[in-house]
Enzyme design. Structure first.
Site, short mmCIF file in Angstrom:
data_model
loop_
_atom_site.label_atom_id
_atom_site.label_comp_id
_atom_site.label_asym_id
_atom_site.label_seq_id
_atom_site.Cartn_x
_atom_site.Cartn_y
_atom_site.Cartn_z
N GLY A 1 -16.29 98.57 71.68
CA GLY A 1 -15.15 98.08 71.95
C GLY A 1 -15.65 96.64 72.49
O GLY A 1 -15.60 96.32 73.25
N GLY B 1 -14.27 93.05 73.15
CA GLY B 1 -13.32 92.51 74.71
C GLY B 1 -13.52 91.62 75.33
O GLY B 1 -14.59 91.47 75.43
N GLN B 2 -12.70 91.72 76.11
CA GLN B 2 -12.86 90.42 77.56
C GLN B 2 -14.73 90.97 78.73
O GLN B 2 -15.15 91.00 79.03
CB GLN B 2 -11.95 90.57 77.95
N ASP C 1 -16.86 98.13 67.00
CA ASP C 1 -16.11 97.06 67.24
C ASP C 1 -14.99 97.93 66.01
O ASP C 1 -16.03 97.42 65.31
CB ASP C 1 -15.47 95.70 68.04
N ILE C 2 -13.96 97.35 66.00
CA ILE C 2 -13.35 97.58 64.32
C ILE C 2 -13.18 96.92 63.78
O ILE C 2 -13.34 96.86 63.12
CB ILE C 2 -11.73 98.62 64.98
N TYR D 1 -0.18 103.32 78.68
CA TYR D 1 -1.30 102.69 79.92
C TYR D 1 -1.78 102.67 80.54
O TYR D 1 -2.81 103.71 81.09
CB TYR D 1 -1.40 101.34 79.72
N LYS E 1 -4.29 106.43 80.96
CA LYS E 1 -5.37 106.23 81.99
C LYS E 1 -5.74 107.03 82.81
O LYS E 1 -6.90 108.42 83.02
CB LYS E 1 -5.28 105.33 81.99
C1 AKB Z 1 -3.67 95.10 82.08
O1 AKB Z 1 -3.05 94.08 83.29
O2 AKB Z 1 -3.27 96.09 81.15
C2 AKB Z 1 -5.27 95.49 82.46
C3 AKB Z 1 -5.29 96.55 83.63
C4 AKB Z 1 -5.01 95.91 85.03
O3 AKB Z 1 -6.12 97.26 83.27
N1 AKB Z 1 -5.79 94.47 83.00
#
Ligand code: AKB
Length: 316
Positions: free
Chosen positions: A9, A12-13, A35-36, A143, A147
Site C-alpha cells: 500500500g 497512499g498518503q 501497491d495494486i 472502516y 480497524k
Molecule cells: C479517515 O478519515 O478515515 C482517516 C482516519 C482518521 O483514519 N484519516
C-alpha cells in the site's frame, strides 16, 4: 542484521512518506514498495517496486517468498468515507488483506509487522475528550469496526503465534507530499491546496467539528519510534492511542489566515462525512505511548500550518 522491508500500500498518503523515510535510513534496495497500481510519482525509480494485491493470496505469497522480508508494513486499506460507499468491499480489503499478511508473516518468520489502526475505532459512546486507551468502543463505520476487529487479530497473532505486530491508532494526518484518499479528515489537507490555489475553501465539516489530527512528520517519526522500540517495553499489542493536535475547521482556517490574510472558508452543512466526524473523539489520551516508547509530539497547530504552506507553495 540487514533489513528487508516490504511496504504494502506504498502509493497512499502514509505509504509514500514512509517508503521515502525508510529508504533514507536503510538504503533504497532494502525497501520494497508495493501497491495494486503502478508506483506513485513520489516513490517511482527510488528503489524496488512490486505490483501487489493483498486479496490475491498467490500473488502476495510469491512476493513474500521472493523477498523474504524482515519487516512488513501493511498500509493498504479503504478509509472511512469511501468505506461507507462500499461497505462490503471495505470490509473485505481491510480484513482479508490483514489476515493474509499476518499468515504470511508467521509462515516466513517476519521479525516485525506494522499495521495502522485509527481513531475511527471509537464510537458515539466512547468518551469524547481525552479518549483513553481502554474504554467503550462502538464504532459505527465499516472502516472503524474493520480497524477494531483488526486490532483484535493483531493482538491474537502476537499472543498465539508470537508475531511481533505493532500498531498505532492514527489521528487524521496532514502532509504536503501526498494527498489523502477517501477519509473524513481529508478536509485538513484539501484546505491548504485550495487556500493557495483559490484563496477560498468549502469545508465539508462544520466550523466547530474538533478532531484529533497530526502532522505527517510526527506520524512518520512515531511509526519509526514504535518499530525501533525494544519489544519488552511494549505493553500494547492491539494498537496505541496517539493524540496529536485537536482543532476545528474554523481554528485551522484562522491559522491559515495569518499567512494568507484574504483566505475565506465556507461550510457545507449537508455532507455525510459530518456524521462520521461526530461519532469520533475530539481529543485523545496517549499516555501509554508516552510511557512505553517515550512518545512526544513536535508539531503544534501554528508550526504545522507554517510548514505545510512553505512546502506546498514550492510544488503547487
Ligand atoms: C479517515 O478519515 O478515515 C482517516 C482516519 C482518521 O483514519 N484519516
Amino acid at each position: 542484521m540487514s533489513e528487508k522491508i516490504l511496504v504494502i500500500g506504498a502509493n497512499g498518503q502514509i505509504g509514500t512518506e514512509l517508503v521515502t523515510a525508510l529508504r533514507g535510513i536503510h538504503g533504497a534496495e532494502a525497501v520494497i514498495a508495493s501497491d495494486i497500481n503502478s508506483a506513485a510519482y513520489a516513490i517511482r525509480n527510488s528503489g524496488p517496486y512490486e505490483l501487489a494485491n493483498v486479496l490475491d493470496k498467490d500473488n502476495l505469497h510469491h512476493i513474500f517468498e521472493k523477498h523474504r522480508p524482515t519487516q512488513v508494513y501493511l498500509l493498504a486499506a479503504i478509509l472511512s468515507a469511501v468505506g461507507e460507499q462500499k461497505p462490503k468491499v471495505a470490509w473485505d480489503l481491510n480484513m482479508t488483506g490483514l489476515l493474509h499478511v499476518l499468515d504470511f508473516s508467521v509462515e516466513f518468520k517476519v521479525d516485525k509487522v506494522f499495521w495502522p489502526s485509527s481513531i475511527a475505532v471509537f464510537g458515539p459512546h466512547s468518551p469524547q475528550y481525552q479518549t483513553p486507551q481502554y474504554c467503550v468502543m462502538d464504532p459505527n463505520t465499516v472502516y472503524g469496526f474493520s480497524k477494531l476487529a483488526g486490532e483484535r487479530w493483531c493482538e491474537y497473532y502476537f499472543t498465539k503465534y508470537g508475531l511481533d505486530v505493532r500498531s498505532i491508532r492514527y489521528p487524521g494526518l496532514v502532509g504536503w507530499r501526498a494527498n489523502p484518499g477517501g477519509g473524513t479528515t481529508d478536509y485538513a489537507v484539501h484546505i491548504f491546496h485550495q487556500a493557495l490555489k483559490a484563496g477560498t475553501y468549502e469545508s465539508f465539516l462544520s466550523a466547530d467539528t474538533a478532531l484529533p489530527m497530526m502532522y505527517m512528520d510526527d506520524a512518520i517519526r512515531a511509526t519509526m519510534t514504535l518499530m525501533d522500540a525494544p519489544a519488552a517495553t511494549l505493553s500494547i499489542r492491539s494498537s496505541y492511542n496517539l493524540s496529536g493536535i485537536s482543532f476545528t475547521p474554523a481554528q485551522l482556517a484562522a491559522e491559515i489566515k495569518k499567512h494568507i490574510p484574504n483566505f475565506e472558508i465556507s461550510y457545507n452543512d449537508n455532507d455525510p462525512r459530518q456524521a462520521i466526524a461526530d461519532s469520533w473523539p475530539k481529543s485523545i489520551n496517549d499516555s501509554y505511548a508516552q510511557k512505553d516508547w517515550n512518545w512526544q509530539l513536535e508539531y503544534d497547530l501554528p508550526k504545522m500550518v507554517e510548514d505545510m504552506l512553505v512546502n506546498l507553495k514550492k510544488i503547487i
